[in-house]
Design a protein around this motif. Sequence first.
Motif, mmCIF file in Angstrom:
data_model
loop_
_atom_site.group_PDB
_atom_site.id
_atom_site.type_symbol
_atom_site.label_atom_id
_atom_site.label_comp_id
_atom_site.label_asym_id
_atom_site.label_seq_id
_atom_site.Cartn_x
_atom_site.Cartn_y
_atom_site.Cartn_z
ATOM 1 N N ARG A 18 -21.562 3.185 -85.447
ATOM 2 C CA ARG A 18 -22.022 3.560 -83.671
ATOM 3 C C ARG A 18 -23.298 2.246 -83.274
ATOM 4 O O ARG A 18 -23.559 1.793 -82.209
ATOM 5 N N ASP A 19 -24.596 2.013 -84.121
ATOM 6 C CA ASP A 19 -25.376 0.912 -84.426
ATOM 7 C C ASP A 19 -25.203 -0.316 -83.966
ATOM 8 O O ASP A 19 -25.735 -0.806 -82.782
ATOM 9 N N ARG A 20 -24.509 -0.384 -84.262
ATOM 10 C CA ARG A 20 -24.040 -2.305 -84.108
ATOM 11 C C ARG A 20 -22.804 -1.759 -82.412
ATOM 12 O O ARG A 20 -23.564 -2.819 -81.575
ATOM 13 N N ASN A 21 -22.452 -0.933 -82.507
ATOM 14 C CA ASN A 21 -21.782 -0.373 -80.341
ATOM 15 C C ASN A 21 -23.055 -0.601 -79.719
ATOM 16 O O ASN A 21 -23.346 -1.339 -78.947
ATOM 17 N N ALA A 58 -20.727 -3.503 -71.478
ATOM 18 C CA ALA A 58 -21.414 -2.756 -72.085
ATOM 19 C C ALA A 58 -20.838 -1.383 -72.129
ATOM 20 O O ALA A 58 -21.187 -0.946 -72.707
ATOM 21 N N ALA A 59 -20.038 -0.830 -70.828
ATOM 22 C CA ALA A 59 -19.895 0.395 -70.963
ATOM 23 C C ALA A 59 -18.445 0.320 -71.914
ATOM 24 O O ALA A 59 -18.672 1.635 -72.862
ATOM 25 N N LYS A 60 -18.188 -0.530 -72.521
ATOM 26 C CA LYS A 60 -17.319 -0.253 -72.935
ATOM 27 C C LYS A 60 -17.449 -0.649 -74.616
ATOM 28 O O LYS A 60 -17.018 0.902 -75.200
ATOM 29 N N CYS A 61 -18.944 -0.567 -74.957
ATOM 30 C CA CYS A 61 -19.563 -0.606 -76.562
ATOM 31 C C CYS A 61 -20.036 0.735 -76.286
ATOM 32 O O CYS A 61 -19.523 0.995 -77.104
ATOM 33 N N ARG A 62 -20.353 1.240 -74.940
ATOM 34 C CA ARG A 62 -21.716 2.451 -75.604
ATOM 35 C C ARG A 62 -19.524 3.347 -75.776
ATOM 36 O O ARG A 62 -20.074 4.367 -76.781
ATOM 37 N N ALA A 63 -18.436 3.630 -75.432
ATOM 38 C CA ALA A 63 -17.648 4.936 -75.064
ATOM 39 C C ALA A 63 -17.213 4.136 -76.695
ATOM 40 O O ALA A 63 -17.286 5.299 -77.291
ATOM 41 N N ASP A 64 -17.549 3.424 -77.446
ATOM 42 C CA ASP A 64 -16.982 3.228 -78.769
ATOM 43 C C ASP A 64 -18.105 3.200 -79.458
ATOM 44 O O ASP A 64 -17.849 4.249 -80.414
ATOM 45 N N ALA A 65 -19.363 3.812 -79.238
ATOM 46 C CA ALA A 65 -20.419 3.993 -79.802
ATOM 47 C C ALA A 65 -20.331 5.487 -79.927
ATOM 48 O O ALA A 65 -20.296 6.757 -81.310
ATOM 49 N N ASP A 66 -20.202 5.923 -79.057
ATOM 50 C CA ASP A 66 -19.897 7.261 -77.807
ATOM 51 C C ASP A 66 -18.909 7.947 -79.067
ATOM 52 O O ASP A 66 -19.210 9.679 -79.997
ATOM 53 N N ALA A 67 -17.638 7.263 -79.378
ATOM 54 C CA ALA A 67 -16.885 7.558 -80.475
ATOM 55 C C ALA A 67 -16.401 7.256 -81.531
ATOM 56 O O ALA A 67 -15.856 8.571 -82.438
ATOM 57 N N THR A 114 -17.224 7.771 -85.701
ATOM 58 C CA THR A 114 -18.239 8.280 -86.443
ATOM 59 C C THR A 114 -18.953 7.817 -87.372
ATOM 60 O O THR A 114 -19.952 8.588 -88.303
ATOM 61 N N LEU A 115 -18.584 6.228 -87.651
ATOM 62 C CA LEU A 115 -19.645 6.197 -88.590
ATOM 63 C C LEU A 115 -21.280 5.347 -88.248
ATOM 64 O O LEU A 115 -20.993 4.411 -87.368
ATOM 65 N N ASP A 116 -22.177 6.190 -88.963
ATOM 66 C CA ASP A 116 -23.773 5.239 -88.223
ATOM 67 C C ASP A 116 -23.692 3.751 -88.049
ATOM 68 O O ASP A 116 -24.252 3.413 -87.272
#
Length: 62
Positions: free
Chosen positions: A27-30, A11-20, A22-24
């Motif tokens: 980000r939503d998928r992560n 979950a933390a990895k997905c959050r970091a990927d979402a934060d990084a 640039t595409l909506d």
Amino acid sequence: MGNQPDYRGQAAKCRADADASTLDNVRDRNLRAEAAWLEMAQRQDRVSASRREREAPLQEIA
């Protein structure tokens, strides 16, 4: 229970990927993936707690 998957780590990895991201849509998928991993972690916690409660009387007998 040492073989249990690290759901919170995923979950933390997905959050970091979402934060990084640039595409909506990415980000939503992560963020959806993060929510799914957190739900699995909560389910794992409930199962572990239930198992401990169920096995506690057996430990007292032994």
